[in-house]
Design an enzyme around this catalytic site. Structure first.
Site, short mmCIF file in Angstrom:
data_model
loop_
_atom_site.label_atom_id
_atom_site.label_comp_id
_atom_site.label_asym_id
_atom_site.label_seq_id
_atom_site.Cartn_x
_atom_site.Cartn_y
_atom_site.Cartn_z
N ASP A 44 -2.55 9.19 9.89
CA ASP A 44 -3.40 8.56 8.86
C ASP A 44 -4.60 7.85 9.47
O ASP A 44 -4.48 7.21 10.53
CB ASP A 44 -2.52 7.57 8.09
CG ASP A 44 -3.20 7.07 6.84
OD1 ASP A 44 -3.51 5.87 6.79
OD2 ASP A 44 -3.42 7.88 5.94
N ASP A 53 -5.91 -3.99 11.72
CA ASP A 53 -6.11 -2.86 12.62
C ASP A 53 -5.53 -3.13 14.00
O ASP A 53 -5.71 -4.22 14.57
CB ASP A 53 -7.60 -2.57 12.77
CG ASP A 53 -8.12 -1.70 11.65
OD1 ASP A 53 -9.12 -0.98 11.88
OD2 ASP A 53 -7.55 -1.74 10.54
N ASP A 71 -3.08 10.41 -3.06
CA ASP A 71 -4.25 9.55 -3.27
C ASP A 71 -5.05 10.04 -4.47
O ASP A 71 -4.70 11.04 -5.10
CB ASP A 71 -5.15 9.56 -2.04
CG ASP A 71 -4.62 8.65 -0.94
OD1 ASP A 71 -4.91 8.92 0.24
OD2 ASP A 71 -3.91 7.68 -1.29
N ASP A 112 0.86 -1.19 0.00
CA ASP A 112 0.00 0.00 0.00
C ASP A 112 0.89 1.23 0.00
O ASP A 112 0.68 2.17 0.78
CB ASP A 112 -0.93 -0.01 1.22
CG ASP A 112 -1.93 1.16 1.18
OD1 ASP A 112 -2.45 1.52 2.25
OD2 ASP A 112 -2.17 1.71 0.08
N GLU A 141 -5.88 13.05 9.36
CA GLU A 141 -6.48 12.71 8.07
C GLU A 141 -7.85 12.10 8.36
O GLU A 141 -7.95 10.95 8.77
CB GLU A 141 -5.61 11.70 7.32
CG GLU A 141 -6.10 11.47 5.90
CD GLU A 141 -6.37 10.03 5.54
OE1 GLU A 141 -6.33 9.16 6.45
OE2 GLU A 141 -6.64 9.75 4.37
#
Lengths: 562, 233, 403
Positions: free
Chosen positions: A220, A190, A328, A80, A262
């Site tokens: 983030d 997570d 992004d 990612d 974010e």
């Protein structure tokens, strides 16, 4: 006629040769976002690194920006683009060593540049040692560092973020034979913030970097930290508690550092993340961004005014971060279905440009190479409320490559020159981690720093001038905004006010010349002084003030009472 | 004596010859004027006729009802009639000029008289025409308005008005011509006055009740007559 | 105008429409925001001097909150221009203002909404806009479900005459609502009609016939029945309609002389609305009145009607066994129209003369169809249309014959 008592001169801010000691420096700052791996390669492996970045700091400094925001530079399997972190307290070997980073930091600071880095709080890579331990056994001490379940029934109804690739928020771990929770990619489990050990460890990570000298973090994916059954698992009070705890620790140990959130949500939903000035210092204002693009395409200021007027006030120590493009896709989450379809139809006619709920193109290509529009967008970015974040390459009008997967279309190597590999790397072109943009319009032969450096009228020099003018006053960073609404909806006009400082901004959103009559009666007596050239415009009176403005042009006026 | 007779005869013959010699040129001149006048009059007649035809004068006369009236009276079409009038005016003018050239004492001044008469004649024609036009217009308008309003006897009313207006036009024309003006005016005044007096007495005294009923019916009819257009649209 | 260029201009000509105008304005607003969010739009109210606060209601109406749902949030600035127009109040002045606005704003689509009409929902507004906006048609006229015995002025005179003369099967040549392209609005603005007195009431018909004569693609759209416009007497209505027809025929002489057949027009919308019943009115009394009036004006009719036609008319009026003579009616109409062009009488006088003639015809039709089934009455209307078409050469001849 105003008396001399009101004729206070503006104190121009200095060029970035030193970092401001003002703890609220971020309210005046212009940010520059870049990815180390795309900026400059020093060792010929085709991947940008910190020594390369260090060597290019003069360019960044010459722009007049105040703070760098680096994309993740941690060790990562790169599924990612580095947001899947496998070691929080190290530097990915492709980018250099920790010492390289420290040297970069020192050089940046010496040029008056601050540096904030990514902090991915919500999840780690499944290659992180923590996860390796957690999955190894149900009894492992780190087992509870993640969110596990024997079934995938828990937290039903919670939306999937990466709808193009993920089918569920649960992934099956064949090692520990149970499901683990992931709001993003399945390889990004997570972290469990209900576990104090996790919170402690995260603080230690933060402290590590703060001790090295970084000036803050771009945090983030903050809304997703905590999960609770029967909720959307987003923006929960417990999440705010965690963040407040981290902020309190930051304030207790450091000064002048910033936390930038974010949180891709409506501004009223982001508001809680500022707390009472005890949570985040800054947060991105996502919904403004597509509306700037929309307003330009519609040739109508309405979407922009609507969202700004809808934005709630925030504590005085806090600041919005605004941007045009980033690493992004141009996200279209915070728009209505009609607006999203409009944006797709207008800005992403080619379906290849669409990804998730957004558009993966750069500013220059979105503006179809029209420099006037690029300049207008940049002007808006620099004059709307908030601290602007500029994406690397936009200062020279870099293009994108839609044929690259995921969001790599907007992460291509920086174009420094028209020489080998655009001056980005000495490696063989095939070895570059992403190919260069090389078409006739946006390719590095046509668009690069070197050639624009030599041209006084280049976009690069214009951008430098733009930032210089912005820095000459604090009103853009800290001032309030009042919209004037002339009958001509193609003209966006507003004033920015900070104490006695007053600026008037007039923008033509249309591709045709426009005229508008502004009701400036409240400012009667002021003399508008155009900020880029210093031209003096007619004194404002009680009558409507006519402004004639060319296609996609804009004016910044400093208002003075003399 | 014979010589005196001879002298007298010669003198008489000389006088006659002189007079004849003086008369013949005048005769020839008069004849030329007569002939030229005829030709000129013909040209005028043709020109006027063509002009009126090209201007579609027949539409105007048809509209005011003159065509119909002329047809009923066995007269030619209006533009031809006007052309003929012009012809005669021009030729008579030339004829009188020719007569004047002959210098016959009884006819001296006739030309002046004629040219003093022609304008009055034209004005009289104009007055009569106007009277006719107005009369016809009022006839149409009154008839339509009376019918729309439901006034009984609309035809009688409008016809009477027409005759009255045309009559006034005729009287005014005759006055203009100066033909027995006293007689004409007096006769008209007596007739008109008598008619109006008779109508007033009849309507006001003898027909009081009828007048009342008529007015009541009129108001009622007005309301009933004015149907709502909605069902028709 | 600060509005700038627009895609759709919706015009709202008003005169004392306070009772209905706010709903209409709201419907237009929702149509813009929900159905046409990307288009540049403007509502322009052209007011003839209302004394009931109509323009203020439009200007001050707020539609952004309350019962507006999120999806109706507008993408663009909504412009609402309220302007009184100067000059003699009348439909033509209002329309001229709107056409001028359409030209200034370069509007692609112009829609004129009747402030007392059926456009009370967004759907009803959108359906007027869409066919023009999509360039499927350049002029869109409403059509209504009519009972065969309803609207005799339209069914006995205007509709069959326009069909025959102009060669298109336009159902409703009259009506306040319509939609057209900006190109047509620009064309109309250049014509002389606006200076004519008759334009005050003739403009509806003239617009439709001008669209036909100008070669526009015409369409129709089903609309629910609406209450008729400002109340007027039958006499006035007949006069005005005849004058309107005369104005139109004179304006398009070169077109309709050669037009033939009756082309069917495409129709939008659905026709599932229930056919309303016929309004009842006293056709016997009207027949008596007509008979009397025609007898009175007979000398005038001699200058207008062909002697044979007049003779037949007189016979019919006095007949003990009356007939519904379509051919007689058509010939009368054509004679009147021809007489106007020949100048047999002034247009106003012709119109006055025509009133009792129409009354006679309308009463005769109602009397004949009083006990007939609706489909039979409808067939009679279709037959009448055919008669007008078949006898059109008579009109062409009488229009051009010399005296």
């Amino acid at each position: 006629m105003r008396t001399d008592a009101h004729a206070e001169p503006f104190a121009p801010a200095s060029m970035p040769m030193y970092r401001s000691a003002d703890p609220l420096w971020y309210k005046d700052a212009v940010f520059y976002q870049l990815h180390v791996k795309s900026f400059a390669d020093s060792n010929g492996d085709g991947i940008g690194d910190f020594p390369g970045l260090t060597a290019k700091l003069d360019h960044v400094s010459s722009l007049g920006v105040d703070c760098l925001w680096l994309q993740p530079m941690y060790p990562s399997p790169f599924k990612d683009d580095g947001y899947d972190i496998s070691d929080y307290v190290n530097i990915h070997p492709s980018y250099g060593t920790l010492q390289d980073f420290e040297r970069f930091l020192e050089q940046a600071h010496s040029r008056g540049l601050r540096v904030i880095i990514e902090l991915v709080l919500n999840h780690t890579s499944d290659q992180h040692a923590w996860f390796a331990e957690a999955r190894s056994s149900r009894d492992n001490p780190r087992r509870d560092w993640y969110v596990w379940s024997d079934t995938d029934d828990r937290y039903r109804g919670v939306r999937i973020i990466f709808i193009d690739t993920e089918l569920s928020n649960w992934a099956w771990d064949p090692v520990s034979k149970s499901y683990y929770w992931h709001r993003f990619f399945s390889h990004q489990p997570d972290l469990n913030y209900d576990n104090p050990a996790v919170r402690d460890e995260v603080w230690q990570v933060m402290k590590f970097w703060l001790d090295l000298g970084v000036d803050g973090f771009r945090v983030d994916a903050v809304p997703y930290l905590v999960e609770r059954e029967g909720t959307s698992c987003e923006n929960l009070p417990e999440t705010h508690d965690v963040l407040k705890e981290l902020r309190a620790k930051l304030d207790a140990h450091f000064t002048g550092r910033v936390l930038l959130a974010e949180a891709n949500m409506w501004p009223e939903d982001v508001r809680p993340y500022f707390g009472n000035g005890d949570e985040f210092h800054m947060s991105f204002h996502f919904p403004i961004m597509p509306r700037i693009f929309m307003a330009l395409r519609l040739e109508d200021r309405k979407p922009l005014i609507d969202i700004i007027e809808r934005t709630p006030s925030i504590p005085d120590t806090c600041q919005w971060a605004i941007f045009l493009r980033n690493h992004d896709e141009l996200t279209l989450e915070m728009v209505t279905e009609i607006e999203r379809q409009y944006m797709w139809d207008e800005y992403a006619k080619d379906p290849r440009a669409r990804i998730n709920l957004g558009i993966r193109r750069r500013l220059a290509t979105l503006m179809e190479g029209d420099r006037r529009r690029v300049q207008l967008m940049s002007g808006l970015l620099m004059s709307l409320p908030g601290s602007p974040i500029m994406y690397y390459g936009d200062e020279i009008g870099m293009g994108d490559n839609m044929y690259l997967g995921d969001r790599n279309s907007v992460r291509t190597p920086m174009q420094w020159s028209n020489g080998v590999n655009a001056g980005f790397s000495n490696a063989d072109p095939e070895r570059l981690w992403l190919p260069l943009v090389s078409n006739a319009l946006y390719g590095y032969q046509a668009v690069n720093v070197d050639s624009q450096q030599r041209n006084p009228t280049s976009l690069l020099n214009w951008t430098r001038r733009l930032i210089e003018v912005r820095r000459s006053t604090r009103v853009f960073g800290r001032g309030s905004i009042e919209f004037l609404k002339p009958a001509n909806h193609r003209v966006l006009a507003f004033t920015r006010t900070l104490g006695r400082e007053r600026a008037l901004v007039v923008c033509n959103l249309a591709g045709t010349a426009q005229v508008a009559e502004l009701d400036l009666s409240a400012l009667a007596g002021a003399i508008p002084i155009e900020m880029f050239g210093g031209s003096i415009f007619p004194r404002i009176g009680r009558e409507p003030y006519p402004v004639m403005i060319g296609p996609y042009d804009f004016y910044w006026f400093r208002l003075r009472w003399l | 004596m014979i010589q005196q007779i001879a002298d007298a005869l010669v003198q008489s013959w000389q006088n006659f010859a002189t007079a004849f010699a003086l008369f013949v040129p005048r005769l020839i001149a008069a004849t030329i004027i007569f002939g030229v006048g005829f030709l000129v009059a013909l040209i005028f007649r043709r020109l006027i006729h063509q002009l009126l035809v090209s201007l579609h004068f027949d539409r105007v006369t048809h509209r005011i009802g003159a065509n119909e009236m002329l047809r009923n009276a066995g007269m030619p079409a209006a533009e031809l009639l006007i052309a003929k009038i012009v012809f005669w005016i021009v030729w008579i003018g030339f004829m009188l000029s020719a007569v004047d050239t002959l210098q016959f004492a009884p006819f001296q001044g006739l030309v002046d008289e004629f040219f003093r008469f022609v304008p009055r004649f034209l004005v009289a024609l104009l007055v009569f025409t106007l009277g006719f036009l107005i009369g016809n217009f009022l006839w149409r308008a009154t008839l339509l308005a009376a019918v729309s309003a439901g006034v009984p006897g609309a035809r009688l009313l409008s016809g009477s008005l027409r005759i009255l207006v045309i009559g006034i036009g005729v009287v005014m024309a005759l006055e203009q011509l100066g033909l027995a003006t006293g007689v004409v005016l007096t006769a008209f005044a007596i007739t008109f006055g008598a008619l109006m007096l008779g109508a007033a007495i009849a309507f006001g005294l003898g027909g009081r009740d009828a007048a009342k009923q008529l007015l009541e019916r009129q108001f009622r009819n007005s309301r009933d007559r004015d149907s709502d257009a909605a069902p028709h649209l | 105008m600060a509005v700038g260029q627009v895609d759709v201009l919706v015009g709202l000509p008003t005169l004392n429409n306070a009772a209905t105008v706010v709903n209409i304005a709201k419907a237009i607003h929702v149509s813009f925001t929900r159905d046409l969010p990307r288009l540049r739009t403007v509502i322009i109210n052209s007011d003839a001097g209302s004394t009931d606060g109509t323009p203020e209601l439009i200007r001050d109406a707020s539609f952004e909150h309350g019962d507006m749902v999120q999806t109706s949030h507008s993408l663009r600035t909504m412009h609402r221009v309220v302007t009184p127009y100067h000059g003699i109040p009348g439909k033509n002045t209002a329309l001229q203002s709107l056409f001028a606005a359409a030209v200034l704003t370069q509007a692609e689509t112009l829609v004129v909404i009747d402030p007392a009409g059926p456009a009370t929902t967004a759907e009803r507004v959108t359906e007027l806009i869409t066919p023009i906006w999509r360039a499927e048609v350049e002029f869109l006229a409403p059509r209504y479900r009519r009972h065969p015995r309803d609207g005799a002025l339209v069914t006995q005179l205007v509709r069959p005459l326009v069909r025959a003369v102009y060669g298109v099967e336009l159902d409703e040549p009259l009506g306040a609502e319509f939609a057209c392209s900006g190109r047509f609005a620009s064309h109309c603005l250049e014509q002389d009609i606006w200076q004519q007195d008759a334009a005050t009431f003739a403009i509806d018909l003239w617009l439709r016939t001008e669209a036909i004569a100008h070669g526009l693609t015409i369409g129709q759209i089903w609309r629910p029945p609406t209450a008729s416009a400002a109340p007027t007497t039958l006499r006035q209505a007949v006069r005005q309609i005849l004058l309107s027809l005369l104005v139109a025929l004179r304006a398009h002489e070169s077109f309709w002389h050669t037009a033939s057949d009756a082309v069917k027009l495409p129709t939008w919308g659905d026709d599932r609305t229930k056919c309303p019943g016929a309004a009842e009115w006293d056709h016997v009394a009207l027949a008596v009145q007509a008979q009397h009036d025609i007898s009175e004006i007979r000398p005038l009719l001699e200058g207008v009607l062909d002697p044979a036609v007049l003779s037949r008319l007189v016979d019919e009026i006095g007949a003990t066994d009356p007939r519904l003579d379509d051919e007689l009616w058509v010939r009368i109409v054509y004679d009147f129209l021809g007489a106007s062009n020949r100048g047999s009488a002034g247009m106003d006088h012709l119109a006055d003369m025509f009133v009792p003639i129409y009354m006679w015809r309308a009463a005769r039709f109602m009397s004949f169809t009083a006990h007939e089934p609706d489909d039979v009455a409808q067939t009679r209307l279709n037959t009448l249309c055919d008669a007008f078409l078949r006898l059109k050469p008579l009109l062409v001849n009488s229009w051009t014959v010399e005296v």
